[in-house]
Design an enzyme around this catalytic site. Sequence first.
Site, mmCIF file in Angstrom:
data_model
loop_
_atom_site.group_PDB
_atom_site.id
_atom_site.type_symbol
_atom_site.label_atom_id
_atom_site.label_comp_id
_atom_site.label_asym_id
_atom_site.label_seq_id
_atom_site.Cartn_x
_atom_site.Cartn_y
_atom_site.Cartn_z
ATOM 1 C CD GLU A 114 34.767 21.584 -54.043
ATOM 2 O OE1 GLU A 114 35.129 20.533 -53.468
ATOM 3 O OE2 GLU A 114 33.991 21.585 -55.018
ATOM 4 C CG ASN A 136 35.434 17.597 -58.548
ATOM 5 O OD1 ASN A 136 36.035 17.949 -57.540
ATOM 6 N ND2 ASN A 136 34.571 18.383 -59.169
ATOM 7 C CG ASP A 181 32.372 18.734 -56.096
ATOM 8 O OD1 ASP A 181 33.615 18.705 -56.031
ATOM 9 O OD2 ASP A 181 31.753 19.801 -56.240
#
Length: 317
Positions: free
Chosen positions: A20, A158, A207
Site C-alpha cells: 500500500e 481510502n 483503493d
Amino acid sequence: MNSVTTRLLQRIPVQNVLGENALWHPLLQRFYWVDIEAGLLHWLSADLHQVHQLALPERIGSFGVLNVGADAPYQLVLALESGFALFHPHTGALRWLAKPERHIRGNRFNDGRTDRQGRFWAGTMVETPSQPAQAGALYQLNRQGQAVCHLRHIQISNGLCWSLDGRRMYHADSPRHQIWQYEFGSEPASLSQPRLFAEFADNASPDGATVDAEDHVWTALWGTSTVVRLDPQGQVCLTLTLPVSQPSSVALGGEHGDLLFVTTSRLGLDARQLAEQPAAGDVFIYQLSRPLAVAESLCHFEPDWLAEPVCHDMPVL
C-alpha cells in the site's frame, strides 16, 4: 489531449501481504511503499532494481515526507496501526503525536496523504468489529501535531488525493464502491459540498489514488485486476489490467515523471487463487506515453511544539 498508453516496464517480486501507500519520494527521488500486515517500509534503489526494507514498531497504514533538512531528528510522519507518529528511518527515533481512536478496539489507521498545504491526513478502518455501529473516521494533523476529525461513519478510509489547485479533495469509503469529491477549504482545513464523483460495480472497491498533471484521478480498483484513470468529471478514460486481482495503490514518478507504480496484495487469497496469481503482492512499474507525475507535497509542522514530547488528544470540529 491524446490518450495515455502504458507498457509494463518491470515487476518487483516482493510478495507483499498487503502492499500500500505507493509514493514517489519528492526529495530522494525514489519509490517508497509499505506492507501493512508485515509492518514494513520498502523503497527501491535509484535504478529501480534493489529493494530495501525497514521494520516498523507497528503495522503501518500510510506515511508522508516531512519538509525538513537532512539533519532533522525526524524525516517521516507515519499513520501507524494505533496512531500518528514522527519517525527517522535511519536512527529509529519515534515520537508519538496522537492516538485518537485508542478507545475503539478493532480499528486501525489506513490510507493517508499530505494535502497541497502541507498537512498530513489519514483515515481509519474497522478491521475487527468490537461494538455496535463501529466506524472509522478521517483525521488531519494540524501544524501542532494534533489530530482533528473531519469525517465519521467510515468503514475503510481510502483514496485520499487533491486536485492540482488544492480546492477539491477526493476520498473513498471502499466498501461503498464510490469516490466522493469535496470542496476543500485550505486555511483552516474544511470539507463541504460533498458530491458523488465516481461509482463502481459491486466487485470493485476503490483503493489508493493519486492526481496527475492533467488533473485526472488514478485509482486502484481492488477486486477487479484494474487501475483506472478518471477525467475531472469522473468518467473512466483509461483502464489498465493487471495479472493480479487486488491492486491496492498507485503513484506517478520516476526521473522523467513518466512512470506508474502499482502495489498489490495477497491478503485473503486462497491456495487456488495464489496459484492462479503468482505475482500477487508484487509491485508493477509501467512506462507511460508522456510525463504525468506531480511532485508529492511535503508535510510541514510548526517547529516550536517539537520540544514538548506529548501525545495530543483529539479536538473535534
